[in-house]
Design an enzyme around this catalytic site. Structure first.
Site, mmCIF file in Angstrom:
data_model
loop_
_atom_site.group_PDB
_atom_site.id
_atom_site.type_symbol
_atom_site.label_atom_id
_atom_site.label_comp_id
_atom_site.label_asym_id
_atom_site.label_seq_id
_atom_site.Cartn_x
_atom_site.Cartn_y
_atom_site.Cartn_z
ATOM 1 N N HIS A 1 -4.740 6.267 2.640
ATOM 2 C CA HIS A 1 -4.767 4.830 2.348
ATOM 3 C C HIS A 1 -3.629 4.166 3.132
ATOM 4 C CE1 HIS A 1 -7.236 6.202 -1.037
ATOM 5 N NE2 HIS A 1 -7.733 4.985 -1.037
ATOM 6 N N ASP B 1 -2.483 11.606 2.198
ATOM 7 C CA ASP B 1 -2.883 10.265 1.759
ATOM 8 C C ASP B 1 -3.310 9.430 2.964
ATOM 9 O OD1 ASP B 1 -3.091 7.721 0.581
ATOM 10 O OD2 ASP B 1 -0.944 7.355 0.873
ATOM 11 N N TYR C 1 -16.660 -0.536 -0.433
ATOM 12 C CA TYR C 1 -15.541 -0.695 -1.362
ATOM 13 C C TYR C 1 -14.201 -0.658 -0.622
ATOM 14 C CZ TYR C 1 -12.158 0.228 -5.016
ATOM 15 O OH TYR C 1 -11.056 0.140 -5.827
ATOM 16 N N HIS C 2 -14.001 0.382 0.158
ATOM 17 C CA HIS C 2 -12.706 0.560 0.812
ATOM 18 C C HIS C 2 -12.507 -0.417 1.967
ATOM 19 C CE1 HIS C 2 -13.446 4.424 -1.253
ATOM 20 N NE2 HIS C 2 -12.201 4.242 -1.600
ATOM 21 N N LYS D 1 3.434 8.188 7.401
ATOM 22 C CA LYS D 1 2.625 8.530 6.233
ATOM 23 C C LYS D 1 2.561 10.049 6.114
ATOM 24 C CE LYS D 1 -0.788 6.503 4.477
ATOM 25 N NZ LYS D 1 -0.039 6.169 3.247
ATOM 26 N N TYR E 1 -14.268 6.900 -13.089
ATOM 27 C CA TYR E 1 -13.868 7.756 -11.967
ATOM 28 C C TYR E 1 -12.758 8.667 -12.455
ATOM 29 C CZ TYR E 1 -12.205 8.737 -7.153
ATOM 30 O OH TYR E 1 -11.827 9.324 -5.976
#
Length: 672
Positions: free
Chosen positions: A552, A550, A180-181, A546, A20
């Site tokens: 996440h 981003d 995945y996340h 945040k 990646y």
């Protein structure tokens, strides 16, 4: 002479091997791709920066500090050409991690391929393209945060893309349903199975309802659905999870959608092994973690990944260097070409242990899928906040197990003594940094691009895009027209924002279950929080913010949940806030501390902006703490600039962090 020499064994073809990659500029990323391909990598996996992923051009105020940080900026066709210069796209298998703007990036990719092959009819070029767009927006609402539009409109974009690719780019995987996340956000294997498959059902139902694909071709739609999964270090459990995925997908596609061809029912997936489990402490241990995680998706032939990309050992520290990525590629090559893994049938067939575990996962996943369907399906479960709260709760439970020592992580909460590592003797050289000039270069690129294009053609193309968005026609042709006319990423997304509107997903914090029983440590912190609040004349208020693009939010959510459990009044408004919005919230709520979470590497730009805003608002005495993937040298610079404390992944004890926040508040208010 050995038996293998006398009787040569026919080996299975290895999986597609990827890393990646993408950073700073299209030129730098192109050089990285060509270098990786020369080392034996067999496919590309493109990382785009956050402005590209969320539909902003580099000159947008929201892109400040984010350009080129977690991927490559691609704001227009000129940069797409540079990204794939001297890489023949009709011979490549390219995976693009892109979701909200997936349609736009696929359109630019297709046009770039047409330009590389002017002698061919564009329709012929499209038929030769092979690869994958991630394009799974549901998990963005739940975990990764790069969504743009409301769920129903996002589902339309996905459905339109699937119909277009099945009809015109038949070798393309238009969606990579991505669990995945979900695992990174705290999902258990059961939740990962249930929520990913629930997403697949929502997508397939939407394609069926749109009626853009004939009944005869619907099997092809199912056959082009791929998945992107996470593999953790519990590799036996991960092996069973993948076998459960295969079993459940075969059952769903056969019984719900009537797919008769077994090839079209095959569970096709790629994998990135678990970056969440990589540690900043003793990072050399990450190498064996990566290998174990790779085994979980390669050992079982009947559930083997079709493509594997591995993180680098030092991703918990910062941006990997080319040598670090090469190491991860070599791990795959040793397994595929030196071991005998590919010479055998499925080595787990007949194992009663594996069979029992798979059956338990299947039953658990079916029960959770039934709960989601009872709420109205995956989209309804997103909008209600159900799935998000479940993930936040599961993540909180995992954090609690780590903090108590019940779940051991070598080098973090057990076996912590260590010899100095030559790999990290110079931390500033153990990682690569994105080009600090990338943002200015990208802004200049957009300015130059706009200066040479036909503005009338762009205006007409964007007007056509808006008109199409208001109706029910497939949006892909209008998107291709905008790419050919020279529109930018921000203009394409901005046009659709005006028609579709924007969306803020539920944070999941209010409904999450935190620490069920407070031990002595948390009880002591609660008492300090209460006592300090009484000294200051009210309950302690913590703003968790945040800034930047981003998305996440897992760490921020866990801090918010634990702070609530510790007795703080928590103000958490979710992701993607400007420094100005965070300062305004701090003023409005009259907070005692501001906590900023940034994992994209933009901390050196965004944190000073928040500090300056607080000073200007007359709240310069309010302490600011920062958490994220922050190199040691950057952490020291932030402290010197006025930040009260910096926390990185090695600071895994949330209750200890809460105690530290009390210390910071007391010091700022001269209570000690």
């Amino acid at each position: 002479m050995s038996n293998s020499a006398e009787n040569p064994v026919t080996k299975d073809r290895p999986w597609v091997m990827r890393t990646y990659a993408g950073h700073s500029t299209a030129e730098a990323s192109n050089a990285l791709y060509r270098n990786n391909l020369s080392k034996g990598q067999t496919g590309l996996s493109v990382a785009f920066d956050l402005p590209t992923q969320t539909g902003y051009d580099p000159d947008s105020p929201l892109a400040r500090g984010e350009v080129g940080k977690v991927g490559v900026p691609v704001p227009h066709m000129g940069e797409m050409r540079k990204l794939f210069k001297d890489i023949p796209l009709t011979e490549m298998n390219t995976s693009m991690t892109i979701n909200a703007t997936a349609m736009w990036l696929l359109a630019m990719y297709q046009v770039a391929a047409e330009e590389q092959n002017p002698e061919l009819d564009p329709a012929e070029v499209a038929k030769q393209l092979a690869g994958t767009t991630q394009n799974d927006i549901i998990k963005e609402y739940l975990s990764r945060g790069t969504y743009v539009f409301p769920p129903e409109h996002s589902l339309r974009l996905i459905s339109d893309m699937i119909a277009y690719t099945v009809n015109y780019i038949p070798k393309w995987n238009p969606i990579n349903i991505c669990s995945y996340h979900l695992q990174e956000a705290g999902a258990t294997p059961t939740q990962e199975l249930a929520y990913a498959l629930g997403t697949a059902i929502a997508v397939l139902d939407a394609v069926k309802d749109a009626k853009q694909v004939s009944e005869e071709d619907f099997e092809k739609v199912v056959g082009r659905i791929s998945f992107f999964v996470n593999a953790g270090v519990r590799f036996v459990e991960e092996t069973c999870k993948m076998r459960a995925f295969v079993q459940l997908w075969d059952e769903i596609t056969r019984e719900r959608y009537g797919v008769q061809d077994p090839k079209m029912r095959r569970f096709r997936y790629g994998v990135q092994v678990n970056s969440l489990g990589l540690t900043e402490a003793q990072p050399e241990n990450n190498v064996q973690r990566i290998v174990l995680e790779m085994l979980g998706v390669t050992l079982s032939k009947n559930a083997r990944a079709r493509a594997v990309q591995l993180p680098a050992w030092n991703e918990a520290l910062g941006l990997p260097r080319p040598w670090d990525q090469q190491w991860s590629l070599r791990l795959q090559q040793v397994l595929a070409f030196e071991s005998d893994l590919l010479e055998h049938e499925d080595i787990f067939d007949g194992s009663h242990v594996i069979e029992a575990k798979v059956n338990a996962l299947v039953e658990g996943a079916k029960a959770e899928m039934d709960r989601v369907q009872a709420l109205g399906g995956a989209i309804a479960a997103v909008e209600s906040g159900y799935m998000k709260s479940e993930l936040v709760s599961a993540h909180a439970a995992r954090r609690a197990r780590i903090e108590s020592g019940e779940e051991k992580i070598v080098g973090v909460n057990s076996f912590e003594t260590t010899e100095p590592s030559p790999l990290t003797a110079n931390l500033d050289e153990a990682i690569m940094t994105a080009d600090p000039k990338a943002e200015e270069a990208a802004k200049a690129s957009v300015e130059a691009w706009k200066a040479q294009r036909d503005e009338n053609a762009v205006t007409e193309a964007l007007a056509r895009l808006a008109e199409t968005a208001k109706g029910t026609e497939n949006l892909m042709e209008a998107t291709l027209a905008a790419a050919r006319a020279g529109a930018t990423t921000g203009e394409w997304a901005g046009t659709l924002r005006e028609v579709f509107g924007e969306f803020r997903a539920p944070t999941g914090v209010s409904g999450a279950v935190g620490v069920a029983e407070a031990g002595a440590e948390l009880t002591a912190v609660r008492e300090r929080v209460q006592a300090t609040g009484e000294e200051l004349g009210g309950r302690l208020r913590l703003l968790v913010g945040k800034p930047g693009l981003d998305g996440h939010s897992n760490g921020a959510e866990q801090v918010a949940v634990r702070a609530r459990d510790a007795g703080f009044e928590v103000i958490y408004q979710g992701i993607r806030l400007t420094p100005e919005q965070i300062v305004a919230a701090a003023v409005a709520e009259d907070v005692h501390c501001v906590g900023l979470s940034i994992l994209s590497g933009s901390h050196m730009e965004l944190v000073p902006a928040v500090l300056a805003g607080l000073e200007e608002a007359g709240m310069g005495d309010v302490p600011v703490i920062v958490g994220g993937i922050i190199p040691d040298s950057d952490g020291k610079a932030l402290i010197q600039s006025g930040v009260a404390a910096v926390y990185t992944p090695k600071d895994f004890g949330l209750t200890q962090i809460m105690d530290g926040i009390v210390d910071v508040i007391r010091k700022a208010n001269e209570l000690d």
